[in-house]
Motif scaffolding. Structure first.
Motif, PDB file in Angstrom:
ATOM      1  N   MET A 181       0.660  -1.272   0.232  1.00  0.00           N
ATOM      2  CA  MET A 181       0.122  -0.144   0.165  1.00  0.00           C
ATOM      3  C   MET A 181       0.830   1.260  -0.085  1.00  0.00           C
ATOM      4  SD  MET A 181      -2.940  -1.190   2.645  1.00  0.00           S
ATOM      5  CE  MET A 181      -3.854   0.271   2.497  1.00  0.00           C
ATOM      6  N   ALA A 182       2.166   1.128   0.698  1.00  0.00           N
ATOM      7  CA  ALA A 182       2.861   2.426   0.637  1.00  0.00           C
ATOM      8  C   ALA A 182       3.497   2.803  -0.632  1.00  0.00           C
ATOM      9  CB  ALA A 182       3.954   2.052   1.634  1.00  0.00           C
ATOM     10  N   LYS A 183       3.956   1.641  -1.166  1.00  0.00           N
ATOM     11  CA  LYS A 183       4.303   1.800  -2.945  1.00  0.00           C
ATOM     12  C   LYS A 183       3.066   2.475  -3.589  1.00  0.00           C
ATOM     13  CE  LYS A 183       7.872  -1.799  -2.858  1.00  0.00           C
ATOM     14  NZ  LYS A 183       8.392  -3.062  -3.365  1.00  0.00           N
ATOM     15  N   GLU A 184       1.999   1.687  -3.556  1.00  0.00           N
ATOM     16  CA  GLU A 184       0.977   2.268  -4.395  1.00  0.00           C
ATOM     17  C   GLU A 184       0.623   3.837  -4.028  1.00  0.00           C
ATOM     18  OE1 GLU A 184      -2.180  -0.332  -3.388  1.00  0.00           O
ATOM     19  OE2 GLU A 184      -1.762  -1.803  -4.995  1.00  0.00           O
ATOM     20  N   TYR A 185       0.630   4.227  -2.745  1.00  0.00           N
ATOM     21  CA  TYR A 185       0.378   5.608  -2.404  1.00  0.00           C
ATOM     22  C   TYR A 185       1.284   6.457  -2.998  1.00  0.00           C
ATOM     23  CZ  TYR A 185      -0.754   9.553   0.436  1.00  0.00           C
ATOM     24  OH  TYR A 185      -0.900  10.927   0.944  1.00  0.00           O
ATOM     25  N   LEU A 186       2.490   6.225  -2.874  1.00  0.00           N
ATOM     26  CA  LEU A 186       3.763   6.700  -3.473  1.00  0.00           C
ATOM     27  C   LEU A 186       3.668   7.097  -4.924  1.00  0.00           C
ATOM     28  CD1 LEU A 186       6.264   8.821  -2.904  1.00  0.00           C
ATOM     29  CD2 LEU A 186       7.705   6.744  -3.163  1.00  0.00           C
ATOM     30  N   HIS A 187       3.217   6.091  -5.584  1.00  0.00           N
ATOM     31  CA  HIS A 187       3.038   6.153  -6.854  1.00  0.00           C
ATOM     32  C   HIS A 187       1.782   7.074  -7.353  1.00  0.00           C
ATOM     33  CE1 HIS A 187       5.445   2.051  -7.475  1.00  0.00           C
ATOM     34  NE2 HIS A 187       6.053   3.198  -7.194  1.00  0.00           N
TER      35      HIS A 187
END
Length: 748
Positions: free
Chosen positions: A218-224
Motif C-alpha cells: 500500500m505504501a508503494k501504491e500511495y507514493l506512486h
C-alpha cells in the motif's frame, strides 16, 4: 583421472530428473480428469493427489490448457508454492492440504477461487491465512469454514485503517522531492516503505507479518499515486472540492409508510414451508377462479411506496421556472441527442444477442390465487408486488431454463412451478407485508472434510424492515436481520458476488450487506459494508451486468441516480452520495401538473442498453449506459443526459409503480398496464423519433368467477421471465398470479 562410479551416479540422477519433469503429461491429465474426454479444455475436475509433486513438476503451459477446470485436488504432495503465472479462470475449488506450502502469494493468479483447503501445511501461519483472504477476492470457504465476514473485514475495514495510518505517516514525515528525479524517487520509496513497515501497526502481534506485507504494497501504491503532474492533481482536487460543496440533498417527496412493529433480529430455524399442490390448496391453478363476491368500483390502489394516492413531487402544485442555466442544459441535451448517429445505434444493436427471425408467441397457462388472507378464495384485495425466477446453478454455465418462480405479496412468499401451477413452497409471516424479494446462490459448508456446495436462497423484505433469509429446497427459513427501521422497498443481489445484498428503504437509504454463506447448521453472519444516501425512496436497483461491483443505478421517486459502489477505494466505505443523476428528454415537458421524475421501471436489456420508465410518460426509454456514463456530470447539479437510443410505445395511465422487466437472452422487454394487459417488445431495431409500437399486447385472459361472470383486468404490478422466455409471470393488485407459456409452435 576418471571416476566411473560417480559418472554412473550423475547419469542416474539425470535420468531421475527427466522422469520427474515428465510426471505431468497430457496423457496423465486426461486420465486423472473428468469428465472423460480427449481434450484438456473440457476437463472440469482433476485429481492429482499423492503423486509426490513439487513446483518443477507443474508445467504452466500444459496446465493453462485447463480452461474449464473447476475443481483441482493437489493434496498429499510436496508443494511449497504454485507457479506464479498459472491462469485457470474457472477454478472454484482447490485442495492443497498435506503439502509443504510456504509462499501463499503464488495463489494470487487464481482469483476465481471460492473454496480452498490448506490443512496440514506446517509452515502456514495466521498471517498467511490473512494474505490468502486478501489475495483471493472471491474466497468464501477456507478449510471447510465460511470466512466471508472475516475476509471482507480484512479487504475493506482493515485495509482502510492501514491506509489511514500510511497517509498520516506521509503527511507527518515525508514530502516529494523538488525536482523529482528517478534517483531521488527511488531513495524516497525505499525510506518511506521501510519506515511504514516498522511504524504502521494494527491488530495483534500474531499478524504482524501480514501487516508488514500489506503496508509495503500500500505504501508503494500511495507514493506512486502522488507522482503525477501536480497541475492535474491540483485541478482534480479543486474540482472534487467544488462538486462536493455543491451537492445538496432535496427534501423528501412524501411521507413513507410507518410501522409500529419493532422486532429484534434473530436467527430462526423452522420448517414452516410445507409443500402444497394445486389440488389441495386455494392456490388452484385454473382460469376459473372460485370467487363468490368481488367489488371493483371505487377500489383504492394500495402501494408499498404510496398509500392510496399518486406520487407527489416537489414540482407538483407550482410551475417550473426555466433559468438560463436550465435552458442551456436543455440545448445541450438536444445536441447530445442529435449526435447519436446511426453508427452508434448499430454498435448498440451489435451488443444484443442474435436476434430471432420472428417474435415469440405466449399463451396463458395458469391463474393462481396463492397469497390469500386466511387462504380465502374470496380475497381479491391482497396486492402482489414482486416476482423472480430461481437462478440457474453455477454448474449449468448459464445454459438451460428454470420453471420455479418466487412471488411475494401480503404476508406470504410462494415458490411456484410454472409448468404444473403447483405452489411448491409457501412461507407466511403474520403481520408482515412483503414488498420485494431476490434470489441468490451462496456456498454452504458441510464440515467433516466435505467440500462446500452451492445453494439457492431467497431474501424477502417489506413493511417491518426485516430481511428474511430462506432456503426453499430444505424448507428452512434460516434467519433474519434488520435492514432498516422503516419499510423496505427493494432488494437486489450482486450477481457476481452472491453474498452481497442491497436493500432500499423508506428512510431514503440503500445499504450494502455481506450475508456470507451458511454452514450445515444454518449459522450465518451479516455485515454492513456500505451506505448510499438517496434523496427520495428507492424503487428499483439495477447493477450493470459487466460491472456489478463498481456501479449501482437506482430509480427513485425523484429520478434516476448512479452510485459508485466499489469497495476499498480511496473514497469512504461508510456513506456515499450519488455520483450523478441521469435525466431524460421528458423532463422538458414538466409543468405544475406534470412531474415525470419518478422512475418506476428499470432493467438492463443487454450489457449496455437500459430500459427505464417514467411515471405518467406513455413510453419506455431504451438508452446507452456506457455513452451516458462517459459524460462529465454538471458541476453543480451532478446531472448527465441519458443517451436515448429509442422509445417504446406504452400505455397512457396515471397508475404508478407498474414495473417493467427484460429478458436479455431473447431481447424482450415486457411491461404490464392498469387493464391487465402485457405489452411485449421484441427489440429488433433501434431508432429515435417516433415511438416503436409493441410487438404484441397480451390481453387479459378474462378468468371467470364461479357464477361465470368475467373479471376485468387488474393492474400488473410486476413481471418476470426465465432466461429462455419459456414462461412469463405477471402479478396483479388483485391477488392473482398469471403464468404465460411460450407456444412451442413459435420460432426459436
Amino acid at each position: 583421472m576418471s571416476f566411473p562410479g560417480k559418472g554412473r551416479l550423475v547419469e542416474e540422477s539425470l535420468h531421475f530428473n527427466v522422469e520427474t519433469m515428465e510426471k505431468i503429461s497430457e496423457k496423465l491429465l486426461l486420465q486423472k480428469g473428468s469428465p472423460k474426454t480427449d481434450r484438456l479444455e473440457q476437463i472440469t475436475s482433476l485429481n492429482l493427489s499423492k503423486l509426490g509433486l513439487k513446483l518443477r513438476d507443474l508445467p504452466v503451459r500444459l496446465l493453462s490448457c485447463l480452461q474449464s477446470l473447476e475443481r483441482w485436488d493437489l493434496s498429499g504432495n510436496a508443494l511449497q508454492e504454485l507457479p506464479k503465472n498459472l491462469k485457470l479462470p474457472t477454478l472454484r475449488y482447490l485442495d492443497l492440504s498435506d503439502n509443504q506450502m510456504e509462499d501463499v502469494t503464488t495463489l494470487e493468479s487464481l482469483s476465481s477461487l471460492e473454496e480452498l483447503k490448506m490443512e496440514e501445511n506446517l509452515y502456514i501461519t495466521v498471517s498467511d491465512n490473512y494474505k490468502l483472504m486478501v489475495l483471493l477476492p472471491n474466497l468464501r470457504i477456507y478449510n471447510g469454514k465460511d470466512v466471508s465476514t472475516t475476509a471482507n473485514h480484512l479487504r475493506y475495514v482493515y485495509t482502510e485503517n492501514l491506509r489511514t495510518r500510511i497517509h498520516a505517516l506521509w503527511e507527518r514525515s515525508f514530502h516529494l522531492p523538488d525536482p523529482i528525479t528517478a534517483k531521488k524517487l527511488s531513495e524516497l520509496e525505499t525510506e518511506f516503505v521501510n519506515t511504514a513497515r516498522h511504524q504502521v501497526k494494527y491488530g495483534p502481534s500474531s499478524v504482524s507479518d501480514f501487516v508488514k506485507w500489506k503496508v509495503e504494497i500500500m505504501a508503494k501504491e500511495y507514493l506512486h499515486s502522488l507522482v503525477e503532474p501536480k497541475t492535474l492533481r491540483e485541478s482534480n482536487k479543486t474540482t472534487d472540492t467544488k462538486d462536493n460543496c455543491d451537492i445538496s440533498t432535496p427534501t423528501k417527496r412524501k411521507k413513507t409508510p410507518e410501522t409500529s412493529v419493532s422486532l429484534a433480529p434473530g436467527k430462526k430455524l423452522c420448517s414452516d414451508l410445507p409443500d402444497s399442490s394445486a389440488e389441495d390448496s386455494p392456490c388452484k391453478s385454473q382460469l376459473l377462479l372460485k370467487s363468490k363476491t368481488f367489488t371493483e368500483n371505487n377500489c383504492v390502489r394500495m402501494s408499498p411506496r404510496k398509500r392510496g394516492t399518486s406520487p407527489s413531487t416537489p414540482g407538483r402544485g407550482r410551475p417550473r421556472v426555466e433559468t438560463p442555466r436550465t435552458a442551456a442544459k436543455r440545448e445541450n441535451g438536444a445536441q447530445i441527442k442529435e449526435e447519436m448517429d446511426a453508427g452508434a445505434k448499430q454498435r448498440a444493436i451489435d451488443m444484443l444477442p442474435a436476434l430471432k427471425t420472428q417474435p415469440l408467441s405466449l399463451k396463458p397457462l395458469h391463474v393462481l390465487q396463492c397469497h390469500s388472507k386466511q387462504d380465502s378464495s374470496e380475497d381479491f384485495s391482497t396486492q402482489l408486488w414482486a416476482c423472480a425466477f430461481q437462478p440457474l446453478p453455477p454448474s449449468s454455465g448459464g445454459a438451460g431454463g428454470t420453471r420455479m418462480v418466487a412471488t411475494c405479496g401480503g404476508d406470504s412468499i410462494c415458490v411456484i412451478d410454472c409448468e404444473t401451477g403447483m405452489v411448491m413452497k409457501k412461507y407466511k409471516v403474520p403481520g408482515e407485508e412483503f414488498f420485494s424479494l431476490a434470489w441468490s446462490t451462496v456456498l454452504m459448508s458441510r464440515g467433516g472434510g466435505a467440500s462446500a456446495q452451492h445453494c439457492s436462497i431467497l431474501a424477502a423484505g417489506g413493511k417491518r424492515g426485516l430481511v428474511k433469509l430462506i432456503h426453499p429446497r430444505n424448507n428452512v427459513a434460516y434467519g433474519e436481520f434488520r435492514a432498516s427501521r422503516k419499510s423496505l422497498s427493494v432488494l437486489r443481489f450482486n450477481h457476481h458476488k452472491g453474498n452481497y445484498l442491497f436493500t432500499g428503504s423508506y428512510d431514503n437509504r440503500i445499504l450494502m450487506w455481506d450475508i456470507g454463506g451458511v454452514d450445515s447448521q444454518y449459522n450465518f453472519k451479516v455485515v454492513q459494508l456500505l451506505l448510499l444516501e438517496t434523496s427520495a425512496t428507492p424503487l428499483h436497483i439495477c447493477l450493470p451486468p459487466t460491472s456489478p461491483s463498481t456501479h449501482l443505478l437506482t430509480g427513485c421517486e425523484d429520478g434516476l441516480h448512479c452510485f459508485n459502489t466499489q469497495l476499498g477505494a480511496n473514497s469512504t466505505t461508510k456513506s456515499r452520495s450519488n455520483e450523478m443523476e441521469i435525466t431524460f428528454p421528458i423532463y422538458e415537458r414538466e409543468d405544475k401538473d406534470h412531474d415525470y421524475h419518478t422512475v418506476d421501471g428499470l432493467s438492463f436489456l443487454s450489457d449496455d442498453i437500459v430500459a427505464s420508465k417514467n411515471y405518467l410518460h406513455g413510453s419506455i426509454y431504451l438508452w446507452s449506459w456506457s455513452r451516458t456514463k462517459a459524460q462529465r456530470p454538471d458541476k453543480k447539479s451532478r446531472t448527465v443526459f441519458a443517451v436515448v437510443l429509442a422509445e417504446l410505445q406504452w400505455a397512457n395511465t396515471e397508475i404508478p409503480y407498474l414495473a417493467l422487466n427484460t429478458c436479455p437472452g431473447q431481447v424482450y422487454v415486457v411491461c404490464g398496464d392498469d387493464k391487465g394487459r402485457l405489452w411485449t417488445y421484441h427489440v429488433s431495431h433501434l431508432h429515435t423519433g417516433k415511438a416503436i409500437p409493441p410487438t404484441e399486447v397480451l390481453e387479459w385472459p378474462m378468468p371467470l368467477r364461479t357464477d361465470h361472470s368475467q373479471m376485468d383486468g387488474p393492474s400488473i404490478n410486476s413481471v418476470a421471465m426465465d432466461p429462455e422466455l419459456q414462461y412469463l409471470v405477471a402479478l396483479s393488485d388483485k391477488n392473482m398470479v398469471m403464468v404465460w407459456k411460450r407456444d412451442q409452435c413459435s420460432s426459436s
